[in-house]
Motif scaffolding. Structure first.
Motif, PDB file in Angstrom:
ATOM      1  N   UNK A  15     -52.291 -27.239  18.499  1.00 43.87           N
ATOM      2  CA  UNK A  15     -52.035 -28.047  17.934  1.00 43.87           C
ATOM      3  C   UNK A  15     -51.459 -27.697  16.151  1.00 43.87           C
ATOM      4  N   UNK A  16     -51.223 -26.102  16.313  1.00 41.67           N
ATOM      5  CA  UNK A  16     -50.330 -25.922  14.973  1.00 41.67           C
ATOM      6  C   UNK A  16     -48.797 -26.794  14.422  1.00 41.67           C
ATOM      7  N   UNK A  17     -47.835 -27.143  13.319  1.00 41.11           N
ATOM      8  CA  UNK A  17     -47.660 -27.905  13.130  1.00 41.11           C
ATOM      9  C   UNK A  17     -46.285 -26.832  13.589  1.00 41.11           C
ATOM     10  N   UNK A  18     -45.017 -27.408  13.463  1.00 45.46           N
ATOM     11  CA  UNK A  18     -43.835 -26.803  14.264  1.00 45.46           C
ATOM     12  C   UNK A  18     -43.240 -25.502  13.071  1.00 45.46           C
ATOM     13  N   UNK A  19     -43.169 -25.544  11.989  1.00 45.16           N
ATOM     14  CA  UNK A  19     -43.023 -24.503  11.019  1.00 45.16           C
ATOM     15  C   UNK A  19     -44.603 -23.544  11.633  1.00 45.16           C
ATOM     16  N   UNK A  20     -45.578 -23.299  11.474  1.00 37.94           N
ATOM     17  CA  UNK A  20     -46.708 -22.530  12.443  1.00 37.94           C
ATOM     18  C   UNK A  20     -46.260 -22.285  13.321  1.00 37.94           C
ATOM     19  N   UNK A  21     -45.783 -22.757  14.562  1.00 38.06           N
ATOM     20  CA  UNK A  21     -45.425 -22.746  15.828  1.00 38.06           C
ATOM     21  C   UNK A  21     -44.042 -21.812  15.421  1.00 38.06           C
ATOM     22  N   UNK A  22     -43.930 -21.728  14.940  1.00 34.18           N
ATOM     23  CA  UNK A  22     -41.821 -21.042  15.107  1.00 34.18           C
ATOM     24  C   UNK A  22     -42.149 -19.949  14.178  1.00 34.18           C
ATOM     25  N   UNK A  23     -42.922 -19.761  13.371  1.00 28.99           N
ATOM     26  CA  UNK A  23     -43.735 -18.701  12.684  1.00 28.99           C
ATOM     27  C   UNK A  23     -44.355 -17.229  13.751  1.00 28.99           C
TER      28      UNK A  23
END
Length: 365
Positions: A15-23
């Motif tokens: 459920x993470x946001x795109x930014x969190x997934x990239x990080x």
């Protein structure tokens, strides 16, 4: 850890946001690159990031490298690759017309034979076999393949495995196969000033934009590479990006490839390794045969010719030349000629072999 806690963690990550997934993806890739660097494996930051992110992807963790970040990575890598086009290497290319001619024939033979093996023995589809067979130039090959939505997992395994085996085995092979001439000193590294760095990036980014607008395949990397190469070759300014800038790009590139393993299970991965090993043997046998023939005919060191004709990367093969007290300019010149030739010819050859690329799909990957 109890099963319900694992399930809850996976659900939370999904459920993470795109930014969190990239990080998250970059952190995993960095850990992988660091682990491979500590162990001393070749192409550590790229291959380690690819392996660790691939494992995370196998585990259904939410790995992601968006297209815009990918394009930025290609620009920086294109600039960095231009650092190999040094004036001293370019000036000496004309000294080796016969060995350069044999190199051209060898590249065609290696690509054709490896493609045939992957296509009909490994049963890979046409695009994966074609890009997996190209000898070296991993970053450029991935740039081209990603534009055509090709199977990057197969291509990356084939290319990375080839480089791994070459760097692991060539030193021992060369030490036992040839006498070494005196070492040639490496050129001293020259650091860019802040103004030079700003000008270099501005020119290379503009060249990349131009290449993309002209629909040049792999335009983000290709445009930056040719601008960087021209600046370096004509001595306008030195092109030498610091490691703190280049290493994160290798990590992100490896992470991007690892994130493409979403449709690949462990058994399939092992099959890819087996096919890649067979393809490597086919291509390397042709390279060794060409090196031996030229060595016998012209009296040049056999090990030096193996490094010049090996289907590996410019940086890795040149570094081995330094380590083994062979002529690094000779090796770099031939590897550079192979690389530039492929950058010039691959877009046309790709179109002839695979046809025009499909329209781009909308949405981040």
């Amino acid at each position: 850890m109890p099963q319900f806690m694992v399930t809850a963690l996976l659900s939370r990550l999904a459920s993470l946001s795109i930014v969190a997934r990239v990080v998250f993806t970059i952190v995993v890739g960095t850990l992988g690159g660091l682990a491979f660097e500590v162990v001393g494996l070749p192409a550590a930051w790229l291959s380690g990031a690819m392996v660790f992110v691939a494992i995370a992807t196998f585990a259904n963790l939410p790995t992601l490298i968006p297209n815009r970040l990918r394009d930025s990575i290609f620009v920086v890598l294109g600039i960095s690759m231009g650092s190999g086009v040094r004036p001293d290497v370019v000036e000496r290319v004309a000294e080796w017309p016969i060995t350069m001619g044999v190199l051209a024939v060898t590249v065609v033979a290696v690509t054709g034979a490896t493609y045939a093996f992957l296509r009909w023995v490994g049963h890979w589809n046409k695009e994966a076999a074609f890009f997996g067979a190209i000898p070296g130039a991993l970053s450029f090959v991935i740039a081209l393949a990603s534009e055509r939505s090709a199977d990057l997992s197969r291509i990356a395994v084939s290319q990375s495995f080839r480089l791994f085996v070459l760097v692991a085995l060539l030193p021992s092979l060369i030490v036992h196969a040839t006498d070494h001439p005196d070492a040639v000193a490496a050129p001293a590294a020259v650091e860019l000033s802040l103004a030079q760095a700003a000008l270099l990036f501005a020119l290379c980014i503009a060249a990349s934009f131009g290449a993309v607008r002209l629909r040049v395949p792999g335009g983000w990397l290709t445009g930056a590479f040719f601008m960087s190469s021209a600046i370096n070759a004509f001595g306008f300014m030195p092109v030498a990006l610091p490691q703190w800038m280049v290493v994160p790009c290798y990590v992100a590139l490896g992470a991007m490839v690892g994130a493409r393993f979403g449709n690949t299970n462990l058994l399939t991965f092992l099959r890819l390794l087996a096919a890649s090993f067979g393809a490597f043997l086919v291509g390397f046998a042709i390279s060794v045969a060409a090196a031996w023939a030229v060595s016998v005919t012209l009296g040049l060191p056999f090990g030096q010719l193996i490094l010049a004709y090996a289907p590996g990367g410019l940086e890795a093969m040149t570094l081995l030349a330094f380590v083994l007290n062979l002529d690094p300019a000779f090796v770099a010149g031939h590897q550079l000629a192979r690389y530039i030739g492929m950058v010039l010819m691959l877009p046309l050859v790709t179109r002839l072999v695979l046809g025009p690329k499909a329209p781009l799909r909308v949405g981040a990957e």
